[in-house]
Scaffold this motif. Structure first.
Motif, PDB file in Angstrom:
ATOM      1  N   GLU A 173       0.828  -1.199   0.000  1.00  0.00           N
ATOM      2  CA  GLU A 173       0.000   0.000   0.000  1.00  0.00           C
ATOM      3  C   GLU A 173       0.869   1.257   0.000  1.00  0.00           C
ATOM      4  O   GLU A 173       1.259   1.747   1.061  1.00  0.00           O
ATOM      5  CB  GLU A 173      -0.929   0.006   1.220  1.00  0.00           C
ATOM      6  N   PRO A 174       1.180   1.799  -1.171  1.00  0.00           N
ATOM      7  CA  PRO A 174       1.890   3.085  -1.216  1.00  0.00           C
ATOM      8  C   PRO A 174       1.015   4.194  -0.636  1.00  0.00           C
ATOM      9  O   PRO A 174      -0.216   4.087  -0.630  1.00  0.00           O
ATOM     10  CB  PRO A 174       2.147   3.309  -2.712  1.00  0.00           C
ATOM     11  N   ASP A 175       1.663   5.264  -0.186  1.00  0.00           N
ATOM     12  CA  ASP A 175       0.879   6.401   0.296  1.00  0.00           C
ATOM     13  C   ASP A 175       0.079   7.016  -0.848  1.00  0.00           C
ATOM     14  O   ASP A 175      -1.081   7.395  -0.674  1.00  0.00           O
ATOM     15  CB  ASP A 175       1.799   7.446   0.923  1.00  0.00           C
ATOM     16  N   ALA A 176       0.695   7.129  -2.024  1.00  0.00           N
ATOM     17  CA  ALA A 176      -0.011   7.680  -3.182  1.00  0.00           C
ATOM     18  C   ALA A 176       0.770   7.352  -4.445  1.00  0.00           C
ATOM     19  O   ALA A 176       1.987   7.137  -4.411  1.00  0.00           O
ATOM     20  CB  ALA A 176      -0.177   9.196  -3.044  1.00  0.00           C
ATOM     21  N   LEU A 177       0.049   7.312  -5.555  1.00  0.00           N
ATOM     22  CA  LEU A 177       0.632   7.186  -6.888  1.00  0.00           C
ATOM     23  C   LEU A 177       0.053   8.300  -7.748  1.00  0.00           C
ATOM     24  O   LEU A 177      -1.142   8.593  -7.655  1.00  0.00           O
ATOM     25  CB  LEU A 177       0.307   5.828  -7.520  1.00  0.00           C
ATOM     26  N   ALA A 178       0.895   8.892  -8.573  1.00  0.00           N
ATOM     27  CA  ALA A 178       0.435   9.936  -9.485  1.00  0.00           C
ATOM     28  C   ALA A 178       0.733   9.506 -10.915  1.00  0.00           C
ATOM     29  O   ALA A 178       1.884   9.212 -11.250  1.00  0.00           O
ATOM     30  CB  ALA A 178       1.119  11.263  -9.174  1.00  0.00           C
ATOM     31  N   VAL A 179      -0.310   9.443 -11.744  1.00  0.00           N
ATOM     32  CA  VAL A 179      -0.151   9.143 -13.163  1.00  0.00           C
ATOM     33  C   VAL A 179      -0.055  10.472 -13.908  1.00  0.00           C
ATOM     34  O   VAL A 179      -0.981  11.283 -13.877  1.00  0.00           O
ATOM     35  CB  VAL A 179      -1.318   8.306 -13.708  1.00  0.00           C
ATOM     36  N   HIS A 180       1.087  10.727 -14.550  1.00  0.00           N
ATOM     37  CA  HIS A 180       1.323  11.971 -15.266  1.00  0.00           C
ATOM     38  C   HIS A 180       0.523  11.980 -16.573  1.00  0.00           C
ATOM     39  O   HIS A 180       0.090  10.930 -17.067  1.00  0.00           O
ATOM     40  CB  HIS A 180       2.813  12.123 -15.570  1.00  0.00           C
TER      41      HIS A 180
END
Length: 388
Positions: A173-180
């Motif tokens: 469980e990552p804190d967050a992922l950002a898809v550019h």
């Protein structure tokens, strides 16, 4: 920052359903039965396991989801392991603050460090990832990554990723992922330790980079992962967020190599005596025998990463194993693996086999220097009455 396609990992070969079900059942038996809850294998545990891939004990107990903290207490060797309640509350409050308003602060920091144009918050997609059970959440995360619209930003809050490790599925469980907008993914790690005057504790930063590398491995085959992750921490002594980039290329390569070295769990379990399990409520003697039936690879670094470290350290010391002194010491001593062999080599006895080891000459020199230092440190004897 330019995006880079990391080397693709060959997907693990599929396990036949019958074999997989047998493995799942066997791991449940090792926990003490199907009714015993399975502890999740998270990225922090995987990173620690990757740093010590020779430890079959940790590989099996973590893979089976055994509560190692309860086992350590039952063995009489509890470890003060994990964050304090205060640190957890502070960390959760900081994470909630930087994720407020649809992650506007997170994306602002990410754009600042990557040189990307800052998006309008209304144009950022934040998919809902709620589902029943870890498998359901992992499926929703996978679908959200596949469906992320190229040309606009997508922010995934607490996604769940699945990674096959040594025959067991780990949910991460990552804190967050950002898809550019270009379709690449940035991993975002949020930590409560501070960045003081532009720098942070290198040990904690290294641990964060290893966790991010595990997430990157779990993302392979879904999206191209950027070569740097964003680390978000409090600035100086305030609660204001600041960020920095974690370079992942070397960490990913090292973690992949180390995880591939792990022996599959079913192979380790097959070597155990019949009826062995690790339920902490069994007789202490039986639990000790069960734990000792799985080989360990103790090192002092385990004290900060494993709940069973105190137990393994006591056993290593009782056996006179020099690895209890550290991997660097073990490497310097060559073929001398016990304290008794080291002392024999340092004694200079030519009839002892240990004296023929290449490290013996260095040990004898060290023993001589120690004797000289102790002699020089002895206080002068006070003169007797007849000398006054």
């Amino acid at each position: 920052m330019t995006s880079s396609s990391l080397p693709k990992q060959t997907p693990p070969q599929g396990t036949a359903p019958a074999d997989r079900q047998a493995t799942v059942q066997r791991l449940a038996e090792l926990r003490g039965g199907p009714d015993v809850p399975q502890r999740p294998l998270d990225a922090r545990a995987l990173a620690a396991l990757a740093a010590n891939p020779g430890c079959r004990r940790r590989a099996l107990l973590d893979g089976a989801g055994v509560d190692k903290s309860a086992v350590a207490h039952a063995l009489g060797s509890p470890a003060p392991f994990g964050q304090s309640q205060f640190a957890l509350v502070r960390g959760n409050a900081f994470e909630a603050a930087v994720k407020a308003d649809g992650g506007e602060v997170l994306l602002a920091l990410l754009c600042e460090h990557t040189g990307a144009a800052r998006p309008d918050p209304a144009e950022v997609t934040v998919p809902q990832l709620t589902a029943d059970g870890p498998a359901g959440r992992a499926f929703r995360t996978r679908q959200a990554l596949i469906e992320a619209d190229g040309g606009r930003w997508t922010l995934l809050d607490h996604p769940l990723l699945a990674l096959e490790v040594a025959g067991s599925t780990a949910y991460l469980e990552p804190d967050a992922l950002a898809v550019h907008p270009d379709g690449t993914v940035s991993i975002i790690e949020i930590k409560s330790f501070p960045i003081l005057d532009g720098s942070a504790d290198p040990v904690k930063v290294g641990a964060a980079a290893r966790q991010a590398a595990v997430y990157a491995l779990a993302l392979e085959g879904l999206r191209t992962v950027r070569e740097s992750a964003l680390l978000v921490c409090p600035k100086d002594f305030s609660n204001l967020p600041t960020g920095g980039l974690l370079q992942l290329r070397k960490q990913i390569a090292a973690t992949r190599r180390q995880l591939r070295r792990l022996t599959r769990l079913e192979e380790i379990a097959a070597e155990l005596p019949e009826g062995v399990h690790f339920a902490p409520d069994q007789e202490p003697a039986a639990l000790t025998a069960a734990v000792e039936s799985v080989p360990a690879a103790y090192a002092p670094e385990c004290l900060s990463t494993c709940e069973l470290a105190f137990h393994c350290r006591d056993r290593a010391r009782s056996a006179g194993d020099v690895v209890a002194l550290g991997r660097s010491v073990r490497g310097e001593l060559g073929g001398l693996t016990t304290v008794d062999e080291v002392l024999a080599a340092a004694s200079g006895d030519p009839d002892n086999a240990a004296a023929k080891d290449p490290a013996a000459a260095t040990l004898r020199r060290a023993a001589a220097l120690r004797a000289e230092a102790l002699a020089a440190a002895e206080p002068a004897t006070a003169p007797g009455p007849e000398a006054r």
